[in-house]
Write a protein that holds these residues in place. Structure first.
Motif, PDB file in Angstrom:
ATOM      1  N   GLY A 167      19.682  22.632 -13.002  1.00  0.00           N
ATOM      2  CA  GLY A 167      18.266  22.879 -12.842  1.00  0.00           C
ATOM      3  C   GLY A 167      17.419  21.805 -13.505  1.00  0.00           C
ATOM      4  N   GLU A 168      18.077  20.877 -14.198  1.00  0.00           N
ATOM      5  CA  GLU A 168      17.390  19.786 -14.873  1.00  0.00           C
ATOM      6  C   GLU A 168      17.466  18.516 -14.032  1.00  0.00           C
ATOM      7  OE1 GLU A 168      19.475  19.623 -18.557  1.00  0.00           O
ATOM      8  OE2 GLU A 168      18.827  21.637 -19.187  1.00  0.00           O
ATOM      9  N   LYS A 169      16.668  17.545 -14.358  1.00  0.00           N
ATOM     10  CA  LYS A 169      16.564  16.333 -13.551  1.00  0.00           C
ATOM     11  C   LYS A 169      17.902  15.622 -13.354  1.00  0.00           C
ATOM     12  CE  LYS A 169      13.774  12.144 -13.007  1.00  0.00           C
ATOM     13  NZ  LYS A 169      12.652  11.337 -13.571  1.00  0.00           N
ATOM     14  N   PRO A 170      18.734  15.423 -14.403  1.00  0.00           N
ATOM     15  CA  PRO A 170      20.009  14.729 -14.190  1.00  0.00           C
ATOM     16  C   PRO A 170      20.929  15.494 -13.225  1.00  0.00           C
ATOM     17  CG  PRO A 170      19.454  14.778 -16.518  1.00  0.00           C
ATOM     18  CD  PRO A 170      18.495  15.698 -15.844  1.00  0.00           C
ATOM     19  N   GLY A 171      20.976  16.820 -13.369  1.00  0.00           N
ATOM     20  CA  GLY A 171      21.829  17.612 -12.485  1.00  0.00           C
ATOM     21  C   GLY A 171      21.341  17.597 -11.051  1.00  0.00           C
ATOM     22  N   ARG A 172      20.021  17.693 -10.873  1.00  0.00           N
ATOM     23  CA  ARG A 172      19.469  17.646  -9.514  1.00  0.00           C
ATOM     24  C   ARG A 172      19.720  16.282  -8.871  1.00  0.00           C
ATOM     25  NH1 ARG A 172      14.998  20.159 -12.030  1.00  0.00           N
ATOM     26  NH2 ARG A 172      13.751  18.251 -11.779  1.00  0.00           N
ATOM     27  N   ARG A 179      20.917  20.010  -1.254  1.00  0.00           N
ATOM     28  CA  ARG A 179      19.546  20.382  -1.591  1.00  0.00           C
ATOM     29  C   ARG A 179      19.570  21.139  -2.918  1.00  0.00           C
ATOM     30  NH1 ARG A 179      16.526  22.339   4.020  1.00  0.00           N
ATOM     31  NH2 ARG A 179      17.382  20.704   5.377  1.00  0.00           N
ATOM     32  N   THR A 180      18.494  20.989  -3.681  1.00  0.00           N
ATOM     33  CA  THR A 180      18.413  21.691  -4.960  1.00  0.00           C
ATOM     34  C   THR A 180      17.266  22.682  -4.926  1.00  0.00           C
ATOM     35  OG1 THR A 180      17.059  19.909  -5.857  1.00  0.00           O
ATOM     36  CG2 THR A 180      19.419  19.793  -6.251  1.00  0.00           C
ATOM     37  N   ASP A 181      17.393  23.715  -5.721  1.00  0.00           N
ATOM     38  CA  ASP A 181      16.374  24.772  -5.731  1.00  0.00           C
ATOM     39  C   ASP A 181      15.004  24.217  -6.079  1.00  0.00           C
ATOM     40  OD1 ASP A 181      18.598  27.294  -7.141  1.00  0.00           O
ATOM     41  OD2 ASP A 181      18.305  26.602  -5.088  1.00  0.00           O
ATOM     42  N   GLY A 182      13.993  24.763  -5.448  1.00  0.00           N
ATOM     43  CA  GLY A 182      12.631  24.446  -5.828  1.00  0.00           C
ATOM     44  C   GLY A 182      12.064  23.197  -5.191  1.00  0.00           C
ATOM     45  N   GLU A 183      12.793  22.581  -4.260  1.00  0.00           N
ATOM     46  CA  GLU A 183      12.224  21.405  -3.619  1.00  0.00           C
ATOM     47  C   GLU A 183      12.599  21.371  -2.141  1.00  0.00           C
ATOM     48  OE1 GLU A 183      15.210  17.697  -4.105  1.00  0.00           O
ATOM     49  OE2 GLU A 183      14.237  18.329  -5.958  1.00  0.00           O
ATOM     50  N   ARG A 184      11.693  20.804  -1.342  1.00  0.00           N
ATOM     51  CA  ARG A 184      11.971  20.632   0.070  1.00  0.00           C
ATOM     52  C   ARG A 184      12.917  19.459   0.246  1.00  0.00           C
ATOM     53  NH1 ARG A 184       8.180  22.577   3.690  1.00  0.00           N
ATOM     54  NH2 ARG A 184       8.138  20.635   4.874  1.00  0.00           N
ATOM     55  N   PRO A 185      13.642  19.423   1.357  1.00  0.00           N
ATOM     56  CA  PRO A 185      14.594  18.328   1.544  1.00  0.00           C
ATOM     57  C   PRO A 185      13.878  16.994   1.675  1.00  0.00           C
ATOM     58  CG  PRO A 185      14.323  19.572   3.576  1.00  0.00           C
ATOM     59  CD  PRO A 185      13.619  20.336   2.508  1.00  0.00           C
ATOM     60  N   SER A 186      14.444  15.970   1.084  1.00  0.00           N
ATOM     61  CA  SER A 186      13.847  14.650   1.177  1.00  0.00           C
ATOM     62  C   SER A 186      14.154  14.035   2.538  1.00  0.00           C
ATOM     63  CB  SER A 186      14.391  13.741   0.072  1.00  0.00           C
ATOM     64  OG  SER A 186      15.761  13.427   0.325  1.00  0.00           O
ATOM     65  N   ALA A 187      13.283  13.145   2.958  1.00  0.00           N
ATOM     66  CA  ALA A 187      13.502  12.442   4.220  1.00  0.00           C
ATOM     67  C   ALA A 187      14.804  11.653   4.177  1.00  0.00           C
ATOM     68  CB  ALA A 187      12.318  11.517   4.509  1.00  0.00           C
ATOM     69  N   GLY A 188      15.112  11.082   3.012  1.00  0.00           N
ATOM     70  CA  GLY A 188      16.330  10.289   2.896  1.00  0.00           C
ATOM     71  C   GLY A 188      17.578  11.119   3.090  1.00  0.00           C
ATOM     72  N   LEU A 189      17.610  12.315   2.494  1.00  0.00           N
ATOM     73  CA  LEU A 189      18.777  13.182   2.632  1.00  0.00           C
ATOM     74  C   LEU A 189      18.981  13.580   4.092  1.00  0.00           C
ATOM     75  CD1 LEU A 189      19.667  16.219   0.355  1.00  0.00           C
ATOM     76  CD2 LEU A 189      19.948  16.322   2.806  1.00  0.00           C
ATOM     77  N   VAL A 190      17.912  14.046   4.732  1.00  0.00           N
ATOM     78  CA  VAL A 190      18.025  14.519   6.112  1.00  0.00           C
ATOM     79  C   VAL A 190      18.391  13.371   7.047  1.00  0.00           C
ATOM     80  CG1 VAL A 190      16.793  15.604   8.016  1.00  0.00           C
ATOM     81  CG2 VAL A 190      16.459  16.431   5.688  1.00  0.00           C
ATOM     82  N   THR A 191      17.771  12.198   6.839  1.00  0.00           N
ATOM     83  CA  THR A 191      18.085  11.045   7.668  1.00  0.00           C
ATOM     84  C   THR A 191      19.558  10.683   7.547  1.00  0.00           C
ATOM     85  OG1 THR A 191      15.860  10.146   7.426  1.00  0.00           O
ATOM     86  CG2 THR A 191      17.570   8.609   8.094  1.00  0.00           C
TER      87      THR A 191
END
Length: 590
Positions: free
Chosen positions: A322-327, A336-348
């Protein structure tokens, strides 16, 4: 979609714009770095490189087993903990991660959780945590939270995706699975739903998609879809990717053993595309009726036996995600990590593009009941089944079901007809009824001999004959429950007709206890059932006690003599679900 919008072009340029010569240079440097890192990792695990002096003498060891897809991310996180001397209550954490297929861990825990030699389990879906508890075994699992997620979609080779209008055209699950009448639907592969959460959740969604059409034959269509999919399944998610056509050549596309499309998670597509060349890269469809999601539950094993230090260390490791290094670590591996929408880079990188609904909020997760029904349907669909259904026709079956205004028999018949719709033409089913002295001195009568549902005889099929016979079932006036003699006779008949390669079982429905004073005793029945039961020819009894007058303990005792299980239902409408759940339970014991 603002910053989350994806480019219209294909992923190849976005994934890695560097020249190939530079890639080779980077690859060589990376290889050297990895070699040094690997040596260091071995040294740490062997004890040659100590932890920080402040806590090396009292490091808390945690043994973690995880789904293969998430294991690399967990190992990177464990290395991060070690390298940064991250502590729990002042103690260093020695975290050791091992990859294991979740279905194997679930079955192991269900059989005897006390033998588990690990502290934390991270499967890819909560369906395995639920499965670990089926059957009242000794599993002791405590989900503590979810560390990541990944939606499930359908990945296709470029040639197949273009035929279907990717990325601008969207489809429902049933359409993508080829349930629509398209003759050119791509060959679709999936991992075995009995061993893969992606396969199981997608099949559950496929069934719901078929039923959403409100067609009268929706259950039959769902079974037919499962049957079609079963011919192209792989043992695991990893092996599924090996079935993909190696390139877009006509020879490969025409090879019936090669798949052009796969049901898989976004993360699996991400990992595949990272290693694949352009010819084998996948384009990803996100079905318009919603994508089921892998949720990666972080689960403590035998929590009450863990020391305080182990429990706190286990929870501290979980909070890292749940912390920045783990995410960051999870994102690097395509999660995908909790609390955020998927990034364009990941989906692409995974093969997605707008306007595919990749950012759509996941719909309501399927219920445990729906998942169990799907797994039961899959079991009988893949193996085909041979059933003798034995129905209580005693006078008490005319009693009304509270709140329904229908008799026990009427509701039982409706449940049996619903179950019948879920079987394919290759399945074999027969029907008996029983009361007391129903056929001369016998308490039972065979109404429809066991036969293949698709076989035609006279004016109709076996399915037609069973449908008619179910509808004609009536309670016998004054008839009592001749349970013991009937059970033995039906089991002997099923044993003689055993069919290898099929799921053989005897389904026994009764609303009371044995009421025939001239029958064999319960002890003799159980003894003779045990003598007939053969591990090489598994033939479990599924005994269902219907209503408040039935004895669930007795039903369970009789069934367990054959490796089966007993169940109690207050409402006969639950019979269909119970049969499918019992099939799952029996299937995991074989």
């Amino acid at each position: 979609m603002g910053r989350h919008s994806l480019p219209d072009g294909r992923r190849t340029a976005a994934a890695d714009p560097r020249p190939r010569a530079r890639r080779r240079t980077v690859a060589l440097v990376t290889t050297l770095v990895l070699a040094v890192a690997a040596g260091a990792a071995v040294a740490v695990r062997g004890g040659f490189l100590p932890f920080g002096d402040s806590c090396r003498d009292d490091a808390v060891r945690l043994d973690v087993v995880a789904a293969p897809a998430v294991t690399p991310a967990l190992k990177d996180a464990a290395d991060h903990v070690r390298e940064r001397d991250i502590t729990s209550d002042g103690h260093c954490m020695d975290i050791r991660v091992t990859a294991r297929e979740p279905y194997k861990v679930a079955d192991e825990l269900r059989r005897d959780g006390s033998k588990a030699r690990y502290d934390v389990w991270v499967p890819d879906s909560k369906v395995w945590v639920q499965r670990a508890g089926i059957g009242g075994g000794q599993a002791r699992v405590s989900p503590a939270g979810n560390i990541a997620s990944s939606p499930i979609g359908v990945g296709m080779l470029e040639s197949a995706a273009e035929k279907l209008g990717w990325p601008r055209k969207t489809y429902t699950w049933s359409q993508l699975a080829g349930a629509s009448p398209r003759a050119d639907a791509p060959r679709l592969g999936a991992a075995d739903p009995a061993r893969s959460a992606s396969g199981l959740l997608a099949l559950t969604k496929l069934g719901a998609s078929a039923r959403a059409s409100d067609a009268k034959d929706a259950d039959t269509r769902a079974a037919a879809t499962a049957k079609s999919l079963s011919s192209r399944t792989s043992d695991s998610d990893g092996r599924l990717l090996d079935t993909l056509a190696r390139d877009s050549s006509s020879a490969e596309r025409g090879n019936p053993r090669r798949n052009e499309a796969l049901i898989l998670s976004e993360q699996a597509s991400f990992a595949h595309n990272a290693a694949a060349d352009e010819q084998q890269a996948l384009d990803l469809f996100y079905p318009e009726d919603g994508s089921p999601v892998l949720d990666y539950p972080y689960t403590l094993i035998r929590e009450n036996e863990l020391s305080t230090d182990q429990s706190r260390a286990a929870l501290r490791f979980m909070t890292l995600f749940g912390e920045k290094p783990g995410r960051r670590i999870l994102a690097e591996h395509g999660f995908r990590t909790d609390g955020e929408r998927p990034s364009a880079g990941l989906v692409t990188a995974a093969g997605g593009r707008t306007p595919q609904p990749y950012a759509q909020e996941p719909g309501e997760a399927p219920s445990d009941k729906a998942v169990q029904e799907t797994l039961g349907l899959w079991t009988i669909t893949v193996q085909s089944a041979r059933f003798i259904t034995v129905v209580d026709a005693s006078d008490s079956m005319r009693q009304l079901v509270p709140g329904r205004g229908e008799s026990r028999m009427d509701v039982t018949k409706a449940a049996l007809l619903q179950a019948l719709a879920g079987f394919t033409d290759d399945d074999e089913i027969g029907l008996w009824e029983f009361a007391t002295r129903l056929d001369g001195p016998r308490d039972y009568r065979e109404l429809v001999p066991t036969g293949r549902l698709g076989d035609r005889k006279g004016d109709g099929t076996q399915r037609d004959r069973l449908t008619k016979a179910f509808g004609a079932l009536r309670p016998v006036p004054g008839g009592a429950t001749g349970l013991y003699d009937t059970t033995l006779a039906a089991y002997e008949k099923a044993h003689k007709g055993y069919s290898r390669g099929k799921f053989n079982t005897l389904v026994l429905l009764t609303d009371g206890v044995n009421q025939d004073p001239g029958s064999i005793s319960r002890a003799e029945l159980i003894s003779r059932l045990r003598a007939l039961a053969d591990p090489e020819k598994p033939l479990p009894i599924i005994a269902i006690a219907v209503g408040p007058d039935a004895d669930e303990r007795e039903a369970d005792q009789i069934a367990r003599a054959t490796g089966g299980s007993g169940h109690e239902v207050d409402d006969p409408a639950q019979i269909h679900s119970v049969i499918l759940k019992a099939i799952v339970q029996a299937g995991t014991q074989q």
